[in-house]
Scaffold this motif. Structure first.
Motif, PDB file in Angstrom:
ATOM      1  N   LEU A 115      79.406 -10.420  22.520  1.00 28.93           N
ATOM      2  CA  LEU A 115      80.665 -11.065  22.902  1.00 28.93           C
ATOM      3  C   LEU A 115      81.565 -11.216  21.687  1.00 28.93           C
ATOM      4  O   LEU A 115      82.765 -10.909  21.742  1.00 28.93           O
ATOM      5  N   GLN A 116      80.999 -11.700  20.574  1.00 22.59           N
ATOM      6  CA  GLN A 116      81.780 -11.827  19.352  1.00 22.59           C
ATOM      7  C   GLN A 116      82.153 -10.457  18.784  1.00 22.59           C
ATOM      8  O   GLN A 116      83.276 -10.253  18.312  1.00 22.59           O
ATOM      9  N   MET A 117      81.233  -9.504  18.836  1.00 22.83           N
ATOM     10  CA  MET A 117      81.510  -8.173  18.310  1.00 22.83           C
ATOM     11  C   MET A 117      82.616  -7.468  19.092  1.00 22.83           C
ATOM     12  O   MET A 117      83.361  -6.666  18.538  1.00 22.83           O
ATOM     13  N   SER A 118      82.731  -7.781  20.386  1.00 23.27           N
ATOM     14  CA  SER A 118      83.751  -7.120  21.192  1.00 23.27           C
ATOM     15  C   SER A 118      85.161  -7.471  20.735  1.00 23.27           C
ATOM     16  O   SER A 118      86.111  -6.748  21.038  1.00 23.27           O
ATOM     17  N   MET A 119      85.300  -8.573  20.011  1.00 24.81           N
ATOM     18  CA  MET A 119      86.615  -9.026  19.543  1.00 24.81           C
ATOM     19  C   MET A 119      86.866  -8.658  18.084  1.00 24.81           C
ATOM     20  O   MET A 119      87.801  -9.164  17.463  1.00 24.81           O
ATOM     21  N   LEU A 120      86.069  -7.760  17.531  1.00 23.33           N
ATOM     22  CA  LEU A 120      86.105  -7.495  16.092  1.00 23.33           C
ATOM     23  C   LEU A 120      87.205  -6.524  15.670  1.00 23.33           C
ATOM     24  O   LEU A 120      87.696  -6.600  14.551  1.00 23.33           O
ATOM     25  N   SER A 121      87.633  -5.639  16.548  1.00 25.73           N
ATOM     26  CA  SER A 121      88.459  -4.515  16.115  1.00 25.73           C
ATOM     27  C   SER A 121      89.929  -4.827  15.935  1.00 25.73           C
ATOM     28  O   SER A 121      90.645  -4.070  15.275  1.00 25.73           O
ATOM     29  N   VAL A 122      90.433  -5.920  16.522  1.00 20.40           N
ATOM     30  CA  VAL A 122      91.865  -6.208  16.470  1.00 20.40           C
ATOM     31  C   VAL A 122      92.159  -7.457  15.643  1.00 20.40           C
ATOM     32  O   VAL A 122      92.852  -7.386  14.616  1.00 20.40           O
ATOM     33  N   ASN A 123      91.669  -8.602  16.062  1.00 22.29           N
ATOM     34  CA  ASN A 123      92.080  -9.844  15.422  1.00 22.29           C
ATOM     35  C   ASN A 123      91.500 -10.068  14.024  1.00 22.29           C
ATOM     36  O   ASN A 123      92.246 -10.472  13.121  1.00 22.29           O
ATOM     37  N   ASP A 288      76.899 -13.656  10.881  1.00 25.49           N
ATOM     38  CA  ASP A 288      76.293 -14.865  10.291  1.00 25.49           C
ATOM     39  C   ASP A 288      77.023 -16.143  10.702  1.00 25.49           C
ATOM     40  O   ASP A 288      76.700 -17.230  10.229  1.00 25.49           O
ATOM     41  N   GLY A 289      78.033 -15.995  11.583  1.00 21.35           N
ATOM     42  CA  GLY A 289      78.721 -17.165  12.106  1.00 21.35           C
ATOM     43  C   GLY A 289      79.894 -17.638  11.282  1.00 21.35           C
ATOM     44  O   GLY A 289      80.561 -18.607  11.659  1.00 21.35           O
ATOM     45  N   THR A 290      80.177 -16.961  10.148  1.00 23.25           N
ATOM     46  CA  THR A 290      81.329 -17.357   9.330  1.00 23.25           C
ATOM     47  C   THR A 290      82.625 -17.166  10.097  1.00 23.25           C
ATOM     48  O   THR A 290      83.536 -18.004  10.026  1.00 23.25           O
ATOM     49  N   LEU A 291      82.734 -16.064  10.815  1.00 22.56           N
ATOM     50  CA  LEU A 291      83.881 -15.799  11.683  1.00 22.56           C
ATOM     51  C   LEU A 291      83.425 -15.954  13.126  1.00 22.56           C
ATOM     52  O   LEU A 291      82.483 -15.281  13.564  1.00 22.56           O
ATOM     53  N   ASN A 292      84.107 -16.820  13.860  1.00 19.47           N
ATOM     54  CA  ASN A 292      83.687 -17.074  15.231  1.00 19.47           C
ATOM     55  C   ASN A 292      84.881 -17.598  16.018  1.00 19.47           C
ATOM     56  O   ASN A 292      85.628 -18.445  15.530  1.00 19.47           O
ATOM     57  N   VAL A 293      85.060 -17.073  17.210  1.00 14.97           N
ATOM     58  CA  VAL A 293      86.103 -17.549  18.117  1.00 14.97           C
ATOM     59  C   VAL A 293      85.447 -17.971  19.420  1.00 14.97           C
ATOM     60  O   VAL A 293      84.623 -17.226  19.976  1.00 14.97           O
ATOM     61  N   PRO A 294      85.763 -19.142  19.939  1.00 13.80           N
ATOM     62  CA  PRO A 294      85.149 -19.582  21.197  1.00 13.80           C
ATOM     63  C   PRO A 294      85.481 -18.629  22.344  1.00 13.80           C
ATOM     64  O   PRO A 294      86.568 -18.065  22.410  1.00 13.80           O
ATOM     65  N   VAL A 295      84.519 -18.464  23.232  1.00 14.02           N
ATOM     66  CA  VAL A 295      84.722 -17.682  24.448  1.00 14.02           C
ATOM     67  C   VAL A 295      84.918 -18.655  25.601  1.00 14.02           C
ATOM     68  O   VAL A 295      84.050 -19.485  25.874  1.00 14.02           O
TER      69      VAL A 295
END
Length: 327
Positions: A115-123, A288-295
């Motif tokens: 879920l977190q990886m799916s948001m990696l390419s743009v933001n 490692d959780g350093t970058l995280n956006v709530p789903v």
């Protein structure tokens, strides 16, 4: 396969529907992917409405990023069946299956939250490049941004904290302050009149040479007034739908510069090795959780209209994701 087909620009309920489509045969060097997770971003909503700066030819399939699984490969390729990969940016990802040139596919690190990886390419790359491509602030220096509670804003707070850069974070709702402070925000201010004076008071009159704007209109003007003489305001989104503007005082008398940023040219013009290195670094920070956006919620593709309605609601507590194929 199933795909979200956009036939005209306008309200989602009138312009976009889930339809059956044929995948077709693979060409040499192509891979067939199952789409596992793909987010709904503000740029997707703007595209559907016909308000984005660059619009696709219609009919088309929205969606700009996500993660997928390789299910077939034709000819020699750097990926194998079963590999988890990032979907190519801007490739129309709101579908169950898609074809892609295998050489464009970058691997998803094993064991990571998809879920977190799916948001990696743009933001995350946007946040990283906004901090580094326009006179990067040094440790102890200040940067100001609006829409600080957005995905880009949250990533930027975390990345700045890693580098020892101090952030002034402008929001529309003051109650977001504790949440953003927990991420590492140094100052959180509510947008509105007198912003420049409140920035100077909060920072003790420190120089603020970089402003980052995703709103346009009067919000850009307020950022420009808060930036120090000789500084730069970078405009990367127009949530207000209004043109970015600076006041005569900022533009003429304090020599503030207004720049634009769009991620697509960076991906188009940057060597694959450089892209892969950036994605690997960001993936590690996400892992490692350093970058995280709530789903906020996930929806199957069949519930696209419900997903879009939720994505357009105010006061959400995170991103809305589509899960076209069950993992």
């Amino acid at each position: 396969m199933k795909a979200a087909r956009l036939t005209k620009f306008g309200a989602p309920q009138d312009s976009i529907h889930v339809v059956e489509e044929e995948v077709g045969p693979l060409a040499p060097g192509e891979a067939l992917l199952e789409v596992l997770v793909t987010p709904i971003n503000p740029s997707d909503i703007a595209t559907i409405a016909g308000l984005y700066g660059v619009l696709p030819k219609l009919p088309g399939v929205p969606g700009n990023e996500g993660v997928g699984r390789v299910v077939q490969v034709e000819g020699e390729a750097p990926v194998q069946v079963g590999d988890l990969v990032f979907l190519p940016m801007g490739s129309g990802t709101w579908r169950t299956h898609m074809k892609a040139k295998a050489q464009r596919l970058l691997p998803v690190p094993p064991g990571k939250d998809l879920l977190q990886m799916s948001m990696l390419s743009v933001n995350p790359p946007t946040a990283e490049l906004l901090l580094s491509e326009f006179g990067k602030p040094q440790r102890g220096e200040w940067v100001i941004q609006n829409t600080a509670n957005s995905a880009v804003g949250r990533y930027l707070i975390s990345l700045a904290k890693l580098e020892g850069i101090k952030t002034i974070n402008v929001v529309r709702r003051k109650e977001l302050e504790p949440e953003l402070k927990a991420l590492g925000a140094d100052v959180v201010l509510e947008d509105g009149d007198g912003l420049a004076e409140r920035v100077r008071e909060a920072t003790g009159g420190a120089k603020v040479m970089l402003g980052i704007d995703a709103v346009g209109g009067s919000a850009t003007l307020r950022l420009g007034d808060a930036v120090s003489a000789g500084g730069t305001v970078v405009h990367y989104g127009s949530m207000s739908g209004k043109a970015a503007t600076l006041s005569p005082a900022a533009l003429i008398f304090r020599n503030v510069t207004l720049r634009g940023f769009w991620l697509v040219p960076w991906f188009n013009n940057t060597p694959r090795e450089t892209q892969a290195a950036l994605m690997a670094r960001l993936a590690k920070l996400v892992g490692d959780g350093t970058l995280n956006v709530p789903v906020d919620a996930t929806f199957p593709l069949e519930n696209l209209q419900e997903a879009l309605a939720r994505a357009m609601e105010g006061g959400r507590q995170g991103k809305v994701l589509l899960t076209p194929v069950k993992r």
